[in-house]
Scaffold this active site. Structure first.
Site, PDB file in Angstrom:
ATOM      1  N   HIS A 132     -19.832 -29.428 -60.803  1.00  0.00           N
ATOM      2  CA  HIS A 132     -21.118 -29.644 -59.737  1.00  0.00           C
ATOM      3  C   HIS A 132     -20.848 -31.876 -60.144  1.00  0.00           C
ATOM      4  O   HIS A 132     -21.409 -32.394 -59.815  1.00  0.00           O
ATOM      5  CB  HIS A 132     -22.466 -30.103 -60.799  1.00  0.00           C
ATOM      6  CG  HIS A 132     -22.722 -28.619 -61.052  1.00  0.00           C
ATOM      7  ND1 HIS A 132     -22.800 -27.627 -60.266  1.00  0.00           N
ATOM      8  CD2 HIS A 132     -24.081 -27.776 -62.413  1.00  0.00           C
ATOM      9  CE1 HIS A 132     -23.816 -26.772 -61.004  1.00  0.00           C
ATOM     10  NE2 HIS A 132     -24.088 -26.644 -61.856  1.00  0.00           N
ATOM     11  N   HIS A 206     -30.597 -28.048 -58.509  1.00  0.00           N
ATOM     12  CA  HIS A 206     -30.483 -27.334 -59.560  1.00  0.00           C
ATOM     13  C   HIS A 206     -32.034 -27.359 -60.225  1.00  0.00           C
ATOM     14  O   HIS A 206     -31.368 -27.369 -61.914  1.00  0.00           O
ATOM     15  CB  HIS A 206     -29.666 -27.985 -60.965  1.00  0.00           C
ATOM     16  CG  HIS A 206     -28.633 -27.557 -61.672  1.00  0.00           C
ATOM     17  ND1 HIS A 206     -29.305 -27.274 -62.319  1.00  0.00           N
ATOM     18  CD2 HIS A 206     -27.233 -26.466 -61.445  1.00  0.00           C
ATOM     19  CE1 HIS A 206     -28.488 -25.929 -63.256  1.00  0.00           C
ATOM     20  NE2 HIS A 206     -27.440 -26.501 -62.815  1.00  0.00           N
ATOM     21  N   GLU A 346     -29.709 -21.492 -57.176  1.00  0.00           N
ATOM     22  CA  GLU A 346     -29.279 -22.618 -56.307  1.00  0.00           C
ATOM     23  C   GLU A 346     -27.961 -21.781 -55.355  1.00  0.00           C
ATOM     24  O   GLU A 346     -27.390 -20.844 -55.298  1.00  0.00           O
ATOM     25  CB  GLU A 346     -28.042 -22.497 -57.671  1.00  0.00           C
ATOM     26  CG  GLU A 346     -28.635 -23.359 -59.015  1.00  0.00           C
ATOM     27  CD  GLU A 346     -27.551 -23.218 -59.882  1.00  0.00           C
ATOM     28  OE1 GLU A 346     -26.391 -24.763 -59.625  1.00  0.00           O
ATOM     29  OE2 GLU A 346     -27.537 -22.963 -61.131  1.00  0.00           O
TER      30      GLU A 346
END
Length: 382
Positions: A132, A206, A346
């Site tokens: 991420h 997210h 996601e």
């Protein structure tokens, strides 16, 4: 770059509004202070509110979806996303709750990728992987509020400029996130980015959902999930895709018809479940990469009747069943978040795609901006 950012923001509002179905009546957008960071940077909370009981609160810190309120089949409204009540908790106890992740959502093996013959090293914040954005990604930035508008579709546009070399990524990247809410129950999120050098980009939201209401005693594993994908990307013990596109037929990863998450979440006979401590896998959507958002997942809480549909232009969706929530995080209203208390869906390019040529490329070049449009569509079942 200021003119480019303005043009991106304007096109974002128009493009995403065009994707949302239904006849809009009116929706309000308001903003208020959400506090300040330790360095004095002010953080804004923007509320988008429709007349059907659906509303969303977005924080400029991390371009975060902090709250999402939706009615159940009896009209009772509840917040359906996990998160925190205050800015300090997002800073001090980050767990990606509702944030915008980037520059690259999901994992990149060994934190490395090559582009035009040059290897780039990213922070390794997930074992040996980069996850991420590498630990100081878009989720930890204070985004600029570009515009807040009421009207048939309420909207907020946020912008962040990531400098060349930020967390090891090449190119100065000007990114915008546009949230829109209409009366049909569509919360749209449009991600756009332009670069001055070749780079890789993979942005998504997210949010972690409990459609029974955040912090419910039952958690989310009793929800019924549908994912229109005949294949998924199996992973190794480090949660990096092996490169295979494996059929879901005959496995606990077959969500082509609605099934309870709990039915396969603890099936230790499947090594993929063991690797992920449950579901934490990317599904290769049958629709592939599309120009307009199409269905990626449907999540239903049978008890409340609340339904979430996730639509996206991207070719994959990561299904994460909250396996790493271990009771150490105290969320909204003092709720202790435990394994299975929420589900993330996601939309994205595939994990580790910069290193796997068979996957859809996440490369972005100057003059060819990145764009990902997604929708959280809320409704109820009987």
């Amino acid at each position: 770059m200021r003119k480019l950012g303005k043009r991106l923001a304007t096109s974002a509002v128009l493009a995403l509004a065009a994707t949302l179905a239904g006849t809009a009546l009116a929706a309000d957008a308001t903003q208020a202070s959400a506090g300040t960071l330790a360095d004095g940077t002010p953080i804004t909370a923007i509320t988008l509110k429709a007349g059907n009981g659906i509303s969303a609160v977005i924080l400029s810190y991390g371009a975060t979806l902090q709250k999402l309120f939706a009615p159940d089949r009896t009209g009772k409204v509840a917040d359906v996303v996990l998160g925190y009540d205050d800015i300090a908790s997002y800073v001090d106890h980050p767990n990606y709750f509702g944030v915008t992740v980037g520059r690259y959502a999901n994992r990149i093996a060994d934190g490395k990728f090559a582009l035009n013959g040059k290897t780039y090293q990213l922070p390794q914040n997930d074992g040996g992987n980069s996850l991420h954005g590498g630990g100081k990604g878009f989720d930890k930035a204070a985004w600029q509020v570009v515009s807040v508008k009421s009207g048939p579709t309420a909207s907020v546009v946020l912008r962040h400029v990531s400098p060349d070399g930020d967390s090891g990524y090449p190119g100065k990247l000007t990114a915008t996130v546009t949230y829109t809410l209409d009366e049909a129950g569509n919360l749209g999120i449009l991600f756009e980015a332009a670069t001055d050098k070749p780079t890789v980009v993979n942005m998504t939201n997210h949010a972690i959902f409990d459609m029974g209401g955040e912090g419910s005693a039952e958690g989310a594993t009793g929800h019924r999930l549908t994912i229109p994908a005949a294949r998924f990307t199996p992973v190794n013990a480090k949660l990096i895709p092996t490169g295979e596109l494996k059929p879901v037929a005959g496995t606990v990863f077959d969500f082509r018809a609605p099934r309870r998450v709990a039915d396969g979440q603890r099936d230790g006979t499947d090594p993929q479940i063991v690797f992920g401590r449950g579901y934490d896998h990317n599904f290769a959507l049958d629709k592939g990469l599309t120009a307009k958002p199409e269905l990626a997942a449907r999540l239903e809480d049978p008890a409340s009747g609340r339904v979430l549909e996730v639509l996206t232009t991207e070719p994959g969706v990561q299904f994460y069943a909250g396996n790493f929530l271990d009771g150490t995080l105290i969320g909204k209203h003092g709720h202790v978040y435990r394994m299975g208390d929420g589900i993330a869906l996601e939309p994205q390019k595939f994990p580790d795609a910069p290193n796997q040529a068979a996957f859809t490329s996440p490369r972005v070049d100057p003059g060819k901006p990145y764009r990902h449009a997604m929708i959280y569509r809320l409704s109820t079942s009987r």
